[in-house]
Design an enzyme around this catalytic site. Sequence first.
Site, PDB file in Angstrom:
ATOM      1  CB  SER A 562      49.688  34.206  42.187  1.00  0.00           C
ATOM      2  OG  SER A 562      48.618  34.148  43.091  1.00  0.00           O
ATOM      3  CG  HIS A 677      49.873  29.765  45.354  1.00  0.00           C
ATOM      4  ND1 HIS A 677      49.177  29.705  44.163  1.00  0.00           N
ATOM      5  CD2 HIS A 677      50.141  31.083  45.543  1.00  0.00           C
ATOM      6  CE1 HIS A 677      49.024  30.924  43.666  1.00  0.00           C
ATOM      7  NE2 HIS A 677      49.602  31.769  44.496  1.00  0.00           N
TER       8      HIS A 677
END
Length: 706
Positions: A562, A677
């Site tokens: 991320s 995610h």
Amino acid sequence: MRLGRWILTCAASALVMAGAAAHAETQTGGAQKDTSFLNDIHGKQALDWVRAQNRHTTSTLEKDKRYEGFYKSTLAVLQAPDRLAVPQLLAGGIWNFWQDAQHPHGIWRTASEQSYLSTTPAWQIKLDIDALAAKDHANWVFKGADCLAPADEKCLVILSNGGEDADTLREYNTRTGEFVPNGFTFSRSKQQEAWVDENTVLLAREWDDKGASLTPSGYPFIVKKMVRGAAPGQEKEVYRGAPSDMMVAPMTLTDGDGGKLVLIQRSQTFFESHYAVVEGDTLRWLKLPAKSEIHGLLKGRLVLSVQEDWQPEGMPLVPAGSLVSVDPKNTERGVEVIFTPDPSQSIDQVGVTKNTVLVSLFDNVRGRAMRFTAVQPGRPWSGQVLDLPDMASIHIVDTDKQSDKAFLSVESYLEPEQLWLLGEDGQPHKVKSAPARFKSANLQTEQFWAQSPDGTRIPYFVVHKRNMKLNGANPTLLTAYGGFQVSYTPTYAPEIGKLWLERGGVYVVANIRGGGEFGPQWHEAGRKSGRQKVYDDFAAVGQDLVARKITSTAHLGIRGRSNGGLLAGAEMVQHPDLWNAVIIGVPLLDMENFETMSAGASWADEYGSMSVPKEADFLKKISPLHHLKADVTYPTPFIFTATSDDRVGPVHARRFAAKLDAFKKPFFYYEDIEGGHSGTVNAPEVAHERALEAVYLSHRLMDKQH
């Protein structure tokens, strides 16, 4: 409120980006290759490209004879029946969500506290997500439940299809163990809910299918009141923020004395919020610092942390990083400071019980915990240090608002997670411990400090064999996060232990600026145009590892996810000669266009904005995608992402890989077609991706040819 699960590692949105044309072509010398099809996230041509890249990666790495062993050992750890069952204090008992080989989607189950504390709890399955997924023909991922306190009988179960942030809400009864017939059901959306009473829910979501009720970040800014039995379209609007906001959401706070506050949180930016108390049909806005976070309600008073200096009217200055208690009827009068960390400390988590406030904190990145009690209104709070292990991370698992009980967890790089129970008074005691998953008797953890170019000392942990030779030949994996005031602290990671440490690898975690290890100032130093300090800190740790002869550039690899994936990408292009392996996970990489991709608009308060000339100049200087060069030799990276990641999105990774391909640079690319995610949604998928990484790292850092 569930905002935390969206913003821990950046915020989110979905679908094709407004800025898709920004990189429709990848330039190679004088030729151009059209790659605009990669912007169509679920498009056939894009997924054909993804599958081709996946085949190349898996066919190459799965051929390694070590792959099968890596996969099986990781899967065994992830599905081990003797894992620690994490408790949730709910509906008068202990609840737990559990996944194993028989329940890959998971089960939500409950036991009495007495039974839970025994060696063999008598679990009762309340909700089988596998059965529900089969019935609904959906890839449901259970993301928790929001329950109406204090009885916790009525809940809104949160279900995500394939792990995306958008979810579906369904009313569930914890007593009957069934979804409520004709109960509240809210279809797929990025949404935030808050119970007002058993027949009323405040809801922020997309109210049309044209995006007109969403911010540029893809979040809702309109809150409506949902009344049981009301006809569709009869919802009453409670508050409408501005389309330029990051998000608007409702939240409900309760205390152990029956007190309740229903609030609206208007987040104008990622770090700045304003709060209003809902009083019937009116809102009363609270005078609080814009950079503050509410943690709970205690004896009718708000408990919150402030992330900027605050000067309440007629009161002494409250330093940034402090934890305070305020009267919601007059937030600037009678402010009580519960705790102010010193320069070596920062608050990690805050939990509220019936009469106390629990704080987990860091002291030079070492976990601590304290319990605070108000002696009497207007007097200093009494603080008690809790006796817990050192060189570990301490987290608040859950607190009981009906008593002063709480569960805490303790873990370190070499000690598996322990569960400690804090009673009504006294010190906590250990009640459960997960078994060791890898051999650690000959391993040790040390903390060192590197010096960044501007003179700032950067701490980092090194986990290694006790007899490690300082010969520069030790395969070393370095990781960090460095953003959003998120702290990267000691964590017991069985896959790191099994696949790396047991095999002679060295594991390093750097506590670079941009995180929260030393409070708001540590984060602020790496925000926006200060972000180069984050990258300098990380490179300084890598250089320090080489200088200490722990490793050498031929044996040094890095990994980030991320925002950490952005870090890894930036380090790859800024210091291509310092690393021999780079793992870039679910990353941001196109920093010139991130604001128009997925929910990039919500991250401008962290990274800066292309609409601000000074910030645009900086973003252009550090955007990894734009600094890839055809005439530079880079370490071969391993890039992974997920098609259904509606937080960061897969297009960053796709564009980066496509540009490497155009420059005829070698790389490995793996995109999980269904994962959100988190990258993967169940244990077999996690084990598969981790095994691919382990083979890659073995090739790059351990095998003789490298």
